[in-house]
Each structure stands twice: as structure tokens, then as C-alpha cells.
Design a protein around this motif. Structure first.
Motif, PDB file in Angstrom:
ATOM      1  N   GLN A   2       0.832  -1.177   0.000  1.00  0.00           N
ATOM      2  CA  GLN A   2       0.000   0.000   0.000  1.00  0.00           C
ATOM      3  C   GLN A   2       0.883   1.249   0.000  1.00  0.00           C
ATOM      4  N   GLN A   3       0.480   2.226  -0.780  1.00  0.00           N
ATOM      5  CA  GLN A   3       1.197   3.493  -0.809  1.00  0.00           C
ATOM      6  C   GLN A   3       0.928   4.289   0.442  1.00  0.00           C
ATOM      7  N   GLY A   4      -0.367   4.351   0.814  1.00  0.00           N
ATOM      8  CA  GLY A   4      -0.747   5.199   1.926  1.00  0.00           C
ATOM      9  C   GLY A   4      -1.227   4.402   3.105  1.00  0.00           C
ATOM     10  N   GLU A   5      -0.997   4.954   4.270  1.00  0.00           N
ATOM     11  CA  GLU A   5      -1.520   4.375   5.497  1.00  0.00           C
ATOM     12  C   GLU A   5      -2.372   5.437   6.151  1.00  0.00           C
ATOM     13  N   GLU A   6      -3.650   5.118   6.356  1.00  0.00           N
ATOM     14  CA  GLU A   6      -4.537   6.083   6.989  1.00  0.00           C
ATOM     15  C   GLU A   6      -4.553   5.880   8.501  1.00  0.00           C
ATOM     16  N   ASP A   7      -4.796   6.966   9.163  1.00  0.00           N
ATOM     17  CA  ASP A   7      -4.858   6.966  10.617  1.00  0.00           C
ATOM     18  C   ASP A   7      -5.942   7.964  11.032  1.00  0.00           C
ATOM     19  N   GLY A  16     -22.290  17.038  13.565  1.00  0.00           N
ATOM     20  CA  GLY A  16     -21.921  18.418  13.869  1.00  0.00           C
ATOM     21  C   GLY A  16     -20.463  18.593  14.231  1.00  0.00           C
ATOM     22  N   GLU A  17     -19.824  17.517  14.673  1.00  0.00           N
ATOM     23  CA  GLU A  17     -18.398  17.604  15.014  1.00  0.00           C
ATOM     24  C   GLU A  17     -17.547  17.554  13.735  1.00  0.00           C
ATOM     25  N   ASN A  18     -16.283  17.902  13.894  1.00  0.00           N
ATOM     26  CA  ASN A  18     -15.345  17.793  12.779  1.00  0.00           C
ATOM     27  C   ASN A  18     -14.642  16.445  12.815  1.00  0.00           C
ATOM     28  N   ALA A  19     -14.312  15.934  11.635  1.00  0.00           N
ATOM     29  CA  ALA A  19     -13.597  14.661  11.523  1.00  0.00           C
ATOM     30  C   ALA A  19     -12.275  14.904  10.804  1.00  0.00           C
ATOM     31  N   THR A  20     -11.198  14.409  11.373  1.00  0.00           N
ATOM     32  CA  THR A  20      -9.885  14.541  10.757  1.00  0.00           C
ATOM     33  C   THR A  20      -9.274  13.169  10.522  1.00  0.00           C
ATOM     34  N   MET A  21      -8.842  12.944   9.289  1.00  0.00           N
ATOM     35  CA  MET A  21      -8.185  11.700   8.935  1.00  0.00           C
ATOM     36  C   MET A  21      -6.813  12.027   8.369  1.00  0.00           C
ATOM     37  N   ASN A  22      -5.844  11.194   8.685  1.00  0.00           N
ATOM     38  CA  ASN A  22      -4.479  11.417   8.244  1.00  0.00           C
ATOM     39  C   ASN A  22      -4.013  10.296   7.329  1.00  0.00           C
ATOM     40  N   CYS A  23      -3.089  10.648   6.458  1.00  0.00           N
ATOM     41  CA  CYS A  23      -2.565   9.690   5.487  1.00  0.00           C
ATOM     42  C   CYS A  23      -1.070   9.907   5.362  1.00  0.00           C
ATOM     43  N   ASP A  66       1.797  17.796   3.080  1.00  0.00           N
ATOM     44  CA  ASP A  66       3.158  18.116   3.504  1.00  0.00           C
ATOM     45  C   ASP A  66       4.092  17.125   2.817  1.00  0.00           C
ATOM     46  N   THR A  67       4.690  17.523   1.723  1.00  0.00           N
ATOM     47  CA  THR A  67       5.524  16.607   0.953  1.00  0.00           C
ATOM     48  C   THR A  67       6.829  16.281   1.683  1.00  0.00           C
ATOM     49  N   SER A  68       7.281  17.170   2.564  1.00  0.00           N
ATOM     50  CA  SER A  68       8.515  16.889   3.301  1.00  0.00           C
ATOM     51  C   SER A  68       8.303  15.763   4.308  1.00  0.00           C
ATOM     52  N   LYS A  69       7.084  15.654   4.831  1.00  0.00           N
ATOM     53  CA  LYS A  69       6.745  14.577   5.773  1.00  0.00           C
ATOM     54  C   LYS A  69       6.009  13.441   5.087  1.00  0.00           C
ATOM     55  N   LYS A  70       5.757  13.586   3.796  1.00  0.00           N
ATOM     56  CA  LYS A  70       4.998  12.581   3.050  1.00  0.00           C
ATOM     57  C   LYS A  70       3.678  12.281   3.783  1.00  0.00           C
ATOM     58  N   SER A  71       2.922  13.328   4.053  1.00  0.00           N
ATOM     59  CA  SER A  71       1.669  13.128   4.765  1.00  0.00           C
ATOM     60  C   SER A  71       0.610  14.101   4.270  1.00  0.00           C
ATOM     61  N   SER A  72      -0.644  13.710   4.472  1.00  0.00           N
ATOM     62  CA  SER A  72      -1.787  14.522   4.098  1.00  0.00           C
ATOM     63  C   SER A  72      -2.862  14.344   5.161  1.00  0.00           C
ATOM     64  N   SER A  73      -3.736  15.343   5.272  1.00  0.00           N
ATOM     65  CA  SER A  73      -4.875  15.191   6.166  1.00  0.00           C
ATOM     66  C   SER A  73      -6.134  15.655   5.460  1.00  0.00           C
ATOM     67  N   LEU A  74      -7.236  15.019   5.824  1.00  0.00           N
ATOM     68  CA  LEU A  74      -8.556  15.384   5.319  1.00  0.00           C
ATOM     69  C   LEU A  74      -9.402  15.793   6.515  1.00  0.00           C
ATOM     70  N   LEU A  75      -9.933  16.993   6.477  1.00  0.00           N
ATOM     71  CA  LEU A  75     -10.824  17.497   7.523  1.00  0.00           C
ATOM     72  C   LEU A  75     -12.211  17.655   6.930  1.00  0.00           C
ATOM     73  N   TYR A  87     -13.031   6.290   3.945  1.00  0.00           N
ATOM     74  CA  TYR A  87     -12.301   7.330   3.224  1.00  0.00           C
ATOM     75  C   TYR A  87     -10.888   6.822   2.928  1.00  0.00           C
ATOM     76  N   PHE A  88     -10.475   6.987   1.674  1.00  0.00           N
ATOM     77  CA  PHE A  88      -9.188   6.483   1.229  1.00  0.00           C
ATOM     78  C   PHE A  88      -8.359   7.610   0.630  1.00  0.00           C
ATOM     79  N   CYS A  89      -7.087   7.624   0.965  1.00  0.00           N
ATOM     80  CA  CYS A  89      -6.168   8.491   0.243  1.00  0.00           C
ATOM     81  C   CYS A  89      -5.494   7.669  -0.851  1.00  0.00           C
ATOM     82  N   ALA A  90      -5.032   8.344  -1.879  1.00  0.00           N
ATOM     83  CA  ALA A  90      -4.376   7.663  -2.996  1.00  0.00           C
ATOM     84  C   ALA A  90      -3.297   8.575  -3.557  1.00  0.00           C
ATOM     85  N   GLY A  91      -2.097   8.052  -3.649  1.00  0.00           N
ATOM     86  CA  GLY A  91      -0.984   8.807  -4.208  1.00  0.00           C
ATOM     87  C   GLY A  91      -0.876   8.580  -5.704  1.00  0.00           C
ATOM     88  N   GLY A  92      -0.737   9.654  -6.455  1.00  0.00           N
ATOM     89  CA  GLY A  92      -0.691   9.561  -7.904  1.00  0.00           C
ATOM     90  C   GLY A  92       0.724   9.709  -8.418  1.00  0.00           C
TER      91      GLY A  92
END
Lengths: 109, 113
Positions: A2-7, A16-23, A66-75, A87-92
Motif C-alpha cells: 500500500q502506498q498510503g496508510e490512513e490513521d 456536527g463535530e469535525n472529523a480529521t483523517m491522516n494519510c 506536507d511533501t517533506s513529511k509525506k503526509s496529508s490530512s482530510l478534515l 475514506y481512502f487516500c491515494a498517491g498519484g
């Protein structure tokens, strides 16, 4: 592999709350995409952020990269019961996408 | 527009049987993909076709073959099905490579006994 690992792997919140997912991803990418999958359905594209962008908004969605940390987040702000999905992240890169293992989001009414 | 269509929706095979999964898109996309999704996992790329007339292996190509029949259609063939190929199979298409969003079909749920 797998390219990405979600957390986290699973997230349960109240409406009503916010949801944050990391990749986190492993190799160089041209862009990072996020998809949603409702149970028993195909994936639906949510948002694409290019490697030279740091943040992007679309409606209630905010994505950072953040390409320096190789990470992304979805809020997802002001979540609704209808946001319940995986929810899935995908690196192109190299003419293809490589998907992570996903975060299962449950929004309780 | 129908988008990406897949047939069949469900299939049960016995070990050793063969079958072809069909995929078609009506968006005039150049690139098409076949993925498999196992329980609790993301999608893994089986094969892809960057443009009409070309096909390339993805992460998990063993046991599969593909044909890009024309710009619209991309089929996936299991020559001798194995229980390890029990999965949900998704076809997707995009305008070009990794630079654009992918559009997914509804999936084919395959069980090999």
C-alpha cells in the motif's frame, strides 16, 4: 504494498463535530487524492491536491499536504450522518494511483 | 451518461473455472484500471491501460489477464480461478494517468469456492 496508510483506521463522532483523517505515503507523488466509499459501492472522488500545493478547500472538505513529511490530512467540518463511509487516500504517480487501507468514519445522529 | 459500467454484479465460480469481467466507460477516457478490494483493505491495482492499445501490470497481476478491446472497453479474465481471488473487483477510468480523478464502476463481487 500500500502506498498510503490512513490513521485512524476507524473514527466515530457525533453529528456536527469535525472529523480529521491522516494519510502517510511512501514514495514521491504528483498529487494526492481522497475518495469516499459508501458500503457496498464504488469509490467516489472527493478532492485532489497537487504536489506543489499545501492546502485545498472544497465545500466542507479541507485537505493539507506536507511533501517533506509525506503526509496529508482530510478534515470534514460540521459532519452529517450521510458522511458515514470509508475514506481512502491515494498517491498519484507513474500513470496510476496507489491507495491506502482507509479510515472508516461513523457519524452518529 | 452511464459513467463506468461493470458486468456481472455478482458471480460464484468453482476452483479452476474461468470467467471474464466486463467494463465499459462512456466518458471518452484514455486510461482504464482494474482493482481488487479485499475485506478491510484499500484497493490494489491488478492491471491498467494508460491508453488504447497498451496494458501494463499493476501490483497484483498474477492469475489475471486483460484486454483493452477499444477505447471504451477493458476486460479482466481469470483463466483458472482460485479461492484467493475471492474479492470485489472494481473498474475505473480517467482522462489521463494519475493527473485526474478516477471514476469507478459499482464493482463485481466474486466468490471462488
Amino acid at each position: 504494498s500500500q502506498q498510503g496508510e490512513e490513521d485512524p483506521q476507524a473514527l466515530s463522532i457525533q453529528e456536527g463535530e469535525n472529523a480529521t483523517m491522516n494519510c502517510s505515503y511512501k514514495t514521491s507523488i504528483n498529487n494526492l487524492q481522497w475518495y469516499r466509499q459508501n458500503s457496498g459501492r464504488g469509490l467516489v472522488h472527493l478532492i485532489l491536491i497537487r504536489s506543489n500545493e499545501r492546502e485545498k478547500h472544497s465545500g466542507r472538505l479541507r485537505v493539507t499536504l506536507d511533501t517533506s513529511k509525506k503526509s496529508s490530512s482530510l478534515l470534514i467540518t460540521a459532519s452529517r450522518a450521510a458522511d458515514t463511509a470509508s475514506y481512502f487516500c491515494a498517491g498519484g504517480s507513474a500513470r496510476q494511483l496507489t491507495f491506502g487501507s482507509g479510515t472508516q468514519l461513523t457519524v452518529l445522529p | 451518461n452511464a459513467g463506468v459500467t461493470q458486468t456481472p454484479k455478482f458471480q460464484v465460480l468453482k476452483t479452476g473455472q474461468s470467467m471474464t469481467l466486463q467494463c465499459a466507460q462512456d466518458m471518452n477516457h484514455n486510461s482504464m484500471y482494474w482493482y481488487r478490494q479485499d475485506p478491510g483493505m484499500g484497493l490494489r491495482l491488478i492491471y491498467y491501460s494508460a491508453s488504447e492499445g497498451t496494458t501494463d501490470k499493476g501490483e497484483v497481476p498474477n492469475g489475471y489477464n486483460v484486454s483493452r478491446l477499444n477505447k471504451r472497453e477493458f476486460s479482466l479474465r481469470l483463466e483458472s480461478a482460485a479461492p484467493s481471488q475471492t474479492s470485489v473487483y472494481f473498474c475505473a477510468s480517467t482522462e489521463r494517468g494519475e493527473y485526474y480523478e478516477q471514476y469507478f464502476g459499482p464493482g463485481t463481487r466474486l466468490t471462488v469456492t
